[in-house]
Each structure stands twice: as C-alpha cells, then as structure tokens.
Design an enzyme around this catalytic site. Structure first.
Site, PDB file in Angstrom:
ATOM      1  N   SER A 196     -34.164  11.462  -7.496  1.00 52.10           N
ATOM      2  CA  SER A 196     -34.057  11.128  -8.676  1.00 52.10           C
ATOM      3  C   SER A 196     -34.118  12.318  -9.594  1.00 52.10           C
ATOM      4  CB  SER A 196     -35.173  10.116  -8.894  1.00 52.10           C
ATOM      5  OG  SER A 196     -35.165   9.801 -10.251  1.00 52.10           O
ATOM      6  N   ARG A 228     -29.441  -0.564  -6.862  1.00 50.81           N
ATOM      7  CA  ARG A 228     -28.106  -0.937  -6.941  1.00 50.81           C
ATOM      8  C   ARG A 228     -27.939  -2.445  -6.333  1.00 50.81           C
ATOM      9  NH1 ARG A 228     -24.483   3.589  -7.125  1.00 50.81           N
ATOM     10  NH2 ARG A 228     -25.388   5.065  -8.216  1.00 50.81           N
ATOM     11  N   LYS A 276     -10.883   1.729 -15.436  1.00 53.67           N
ATOM     12  CA  LYS A 276     -10.940   0.088 -15.031  1.00 53.67           C
ATOM     13  C   LYS A 276     -11.099  -0.758 -16.391  1.00 53.67           C
ATOM     14  CE  LYS A 276     -10.103  -0.388 -10.683  1.00 53.67           C
ATOM     15  NZ  LYS A 276      -9.061  -1.117 -10.208  1.00 53.67           N
ATOM     16  N   TYR A 316     -12.921   7.080 -13.592  1.00 61.60           N
ATOM     17  CA  TYR A 316     -12.616   6.011 -12.893  1.00 61.60           C
ATOM     18  C   TYR A 316     -13.108   4.614 -13.686  1.00 61.60           C
ATOM     19  CZ  TYR A 316     -13.120   2.265  -9.487  1.00 61.60           C
ATOM     20  OH  TYR A 316     -13.316   0.942  -8.815  1.00 61.60           O
ATOM     21  N   SER A 369     -14.357  -3.043 -11.877  1.00 60.60           N
ATOM     22  CA  SER A 369     -15.480  -2.436 -10.970  1.00 60.60           C
ATOM     23  C   SER A 369     -16.863  -2.620 -12.054  1.00 60.60           C
ATOM     24  CB  SER A 369     -15.025  -1.013 -10.788  1.00 60.60           C
ATOM     25  OG  SER A 369     -16.091  -0.016 -10.469  1.00 60.60           O
ATOM     26  N   ALA A 412      -5.811   0.675  -5.804  1.00 61.13           N
ATOM     27  CA  ALA A 412      -6.333   1.466  -6.870  1.00 61.13           C
ATOM     28  C   ALA A 412      -6.805   2.991  -6.439  1.00 61.13           C
ATOM     29  CB  ALA A 412      -7.531   0.992  -7.702  1.00 61.13           C
ATOM     30  N   LYS A 429     -13.060   6.136   3.964  1.00 66.40           N
ATOM     31  CA  LYS A 429     -13.481   6.088   2.591  1.00 66.40           C
ATOM     32  C   LYS A 429     -14.118   7.849   2.175  1.00 66.40           C
ATOM     33  CE  LYS A 429     -14.610   3.060  -0.119  1.00 66.40           C
ATOM     34  NZ  LYS A 429     -13.667   2.784  -1.101  1.00 66.40           N
ATOM     35  N   ASP A 440       0.827  -1.112   0.166  1.00 70.34           N
ATOM     36  CA  ASP A 440      -0.135   0.038   0.044  1.00 70.34           C
ATOM     37  C   ASP A 440       0.731   1.116  -0.088  1.00 70.34           C
ATOM     38  OD1 ASP A 440      -2.268   1.897   0.470  1.00 70.34           O
ATOM     39  OD2 ASP A 440      -3.287   0.056   1.308  1.00 70.34           O
ATOM     40  N   ASN A 484     -21.531  -2.611  -5.535  1.00 68.40           N
ATOM     41  CA  ASN A 484     -21.689  -1.639  -4.374  1.00 68.40           C
ATOM     42  C   ASN A 484     -21.303  -2.615  -3.127  1.00 68.40           C
ATOM     43  OD1 ASN A 484     -23.137   0.030  -6.603  1.00 68.40           O
ATOM     44  ND2 ASN A 484     -23.187   1.349  -4.898  1.00 68.40           N
ATOM     45  N   LYS A 506      -7.777   4.430   8.325  1.00 71.99           N
ATOM     46  CA  LYS A 506      -7.168   3.291   7.530  1.00 71.99           C
ATOM     47  C   LYS A 506      -5.922   2.565   8.234  1.00 71.99           C
ATOM     48  CE  LYS A 506      -5.310   3.121   2.874  1.00 71.99           C
ATOM     49  NZ  LYS A 506      -4.944   3.947   1.389  1.00 71.99           N
TER      50      LYS A 506
END
Length: 352
Positions: A232, A244, A174, A170, A142, A103, A207, A42, A198, A66
């Site tokens: 929405s 999701r 990927k 992103y 992903s 990543a 995060k 890392d 997810n 972390k």
C-alpha cells in the site's frame, strides 16, 4: 400441421468480444439454456498453414488460450469486428439481442486514440445500429469510471456520471461513452450499461497482466509456494488491505441472462455489477492458498510506478438499483467463488 410439427423459433443473439473472458462465459451460459444461434463478434485472425497469428494486443503465448475460450461452444457464425456493421445491415432482421462486451480492457493502456476508437466510437456505432434496427442492447461499462471513489459508487443518480474522475485512460473512455449515452435524445428501446467491478473466473487465461489476482496468485503459489501482493502507498490502508468488490464471472453471466428476459423500456439505464461486498486482497489470496491446500506465504512488493498514482484502493458496488428491477439471486461469496475457480477450473486448466 400439428402443434408438434410447428417450426421452432430460436432467437439470434450477438455477443461482441465473444472470444474474451466475459463474452465466452456468456456464450457458455446461453448454450446451457439452449440458446444456440449465437453470432460471435471479435477480432478473429485468419488461419495460415494451420496456425492462427497472434491477435492484436495478445501475445503469441496467450493467443491459444483465447482461441480455446470458444472451443465446444455452439456458435452459428463468427464475424470479425471490422466487418460487423456490414454483416448487421444484411442480417439485422434475424437478430433479437446484442451484448456488446468487446473493448480494449487494459487499464494500463495509454494510447488514447486506440481507446477512443475501440471503446467510444465503436460503441457509438453499435448504439446507433440498435436504434436503426430496433434492437435491445446491453453494453460493458466499468467500475474504473468511479476513479478514486470520491463520489461513492451509487448508480441510481445519472447526474453523478458527469462528476466522475476516472484514474486512467481506459476508465475515461468508458465514462465518456456513459455520458454520451445519457445525453442522447434517441436511444434503443431497451438499453443497459453495466459497470463491471473486479470480475474473476475461468476463461481469463489469456489476459496476462490484466488477469485477476486470483489467477496470478494461483500461478505464483504453484510455481514458488508463495504470493507477492502490492504494498500500500496510501496511509489509510495497510499492506494487502486494499479493498475491491470481486465478482465471480458466473454471477455476471447470470445477470446478463436476466437482462435478456427483462428488456423493458423502464429498466433501461446504467447499473453496477459487483457482488456488493468489498473484500481485501489478503482475503482473496488467503482463500486461494486454502483452496490449493498450501500454507500461507505472503509478502509485499511496491506497486509498479506506471499505475501507482492511478490505483483504486477501495471499490464496492451499490447493488440496490439492479435489485429494484427484480434480480433476486444472491451473489457468490469471495471464498466460495475462489474455491470453485481453483478446484473446478485452475487445477485442470479447464474452461467454462
């Protein structure tokens, strides 16, 4: 020397992104199965006067979370990601498997040079090292590669990957690697790319904005007794009914552990990793209120402008391909996963 006195061989396993969400959860899973010769890769910052500087891309307030992801884990060595390939050249004969989970995972990141360097070029180097040293590889792709889902979520047709139109840089980074990998004449003898949907669960405390809606819901409800969801902006979906495929991190590590033991050449390829069941954000938040034993109080706010036109309204992993290679364990339902996450981890700020 008797059979009982024979030395035991413990396979060395590399986990990149080791201090992150899924990486640290995987190390806990490996340790639980007595895999303790784990090399953690890392961006480890050096300690200065007892304090660890903030990791790049991680604010000082979240940095400690972390760091805590690896507390209590059995790790044989920590290797900074910029030194990893030098380390691997010197130690590859002891390595048995590489999980490349590291990543830049921020879906709002628009620095394409950074994403190319960390998500595309770095992964190419890992791939090429696995070929050179004869190592099996599982890497993180992903569900963001699927974009708006106009081509569906089927992982069984490799030709589909060329057609996909991710909605953000992103996802593009990927998908570009997935396309590159499929075109290679030389491949690791066993390789798998996993399209994570997810993922939620413990060890995601660091995060920030990119943490799961469950963590945000828990924090908001705890502080205010209420939760605000994105409104929405798509006439096909009512507020809160965006859907999701939410998958519990414990299920993710179960699949990763399965692949460690099913490293057959014919199993190589790109796979979805979700629950296989789309659920609404309202379902998720209502489950969170229920787990917290707090009355529901849900309102809606506009989706931030910087992600509004890049927002996925529906994702659902087709999981047939993984089942075909022998993965039989059922996936945790959203309600069960939220209950476990809230009761066993968030309430006490516990880590896996």
């Amino acid at each position: 020397m008797t059979q009982d006195n024979l030395p035991t061989f413990e396979p060395m396993i590399i986990v990149t992104g080791a201090a992150g969400f899924i990486g640290s959860a995987l190390i806990a899973r490996l340790n639980a199965e007595n895999f303790n010769d784990v090399v953690a890769v890392d961006e480890f910052a050096p300690s200065i006067n007892g304090d660890t500087p903030a990791l790049k891309g991680v604010t000082p307030a979240l940095k400690g979370a972390k760091d805590r992801n690896l507390e209590g884990k059995k790790i044989s060595e920590r290797v900074n990601r910029d030194k990893f390939f030098i380390w691997l050249k010197e130690n590859h004969k002891q390595v048995q498997f590489i999980f490349h989970l590291g990543a830049r995972t921020d879906t709002t990141e628009f620095d394409t040079e950074l994403l190319t360097r960390l998500n595309l070029d770095y992964t190419k180097k890992v791939w090429q090292a696995c070929i050179e040293y004869g190592l099996p590889l599982v890497y993180a792709s992903s569900a963001a590669t699927y974009g708006g889902g106009e081509f569906g979520y089927d992982d069984e047709d490799p030709a589909l990957i060329e057609k996909l139109q991710p909605l953000n840089p992103y996802g593009i980074s990927k998908n570009e690697f997935d396309k590159w990998a499929l075109k290679q004449d030389k491949k690791p003898y066993f390789w798998v790319g996993l399209k994570f949907f997810n993922v939620y669960g413990p060890n995601e405390y660091h995060k920030g904005r990119m943490a799961s809606v469950i963590l945000h819901a828990y924090n908001q409800v705890k502080e205010t007794g209420a939760m605000k969801l994105f409104r929405s902006h798509n006439p096909d979906y009512k507020d809160g009914e965006q859907m999701r495929d939410f998958v519990y991190v414990k299920d993710v590590t179960d699949v990763l552990f399965f692949l460690l033991h099913h490293r057959y050449k014919e199993n190589s390829g790109i796979y979805n990793l979700g629950s296989g069941q789309a659920r609404t954000f309202l379902d998720l938040v209502k489950s969170t209120f229920y787990a917290m034993n707090v009355p529901e109080n849900i309102s809606f706010v506009d989706t931030p402008a910087d992600i509004r036109d890049k927002y996925q309204y529906f994702t659902e992993a087709k999981m047939t391909k993984l089942r075909k290679i022998g993965y039989e364990k059922p996936f945790t339902s959203l309600d069960e996963g939220v209950h476990d996450y809230v009761k066993d981890y968030l309430t006490g700020n516990y880590y896996i």
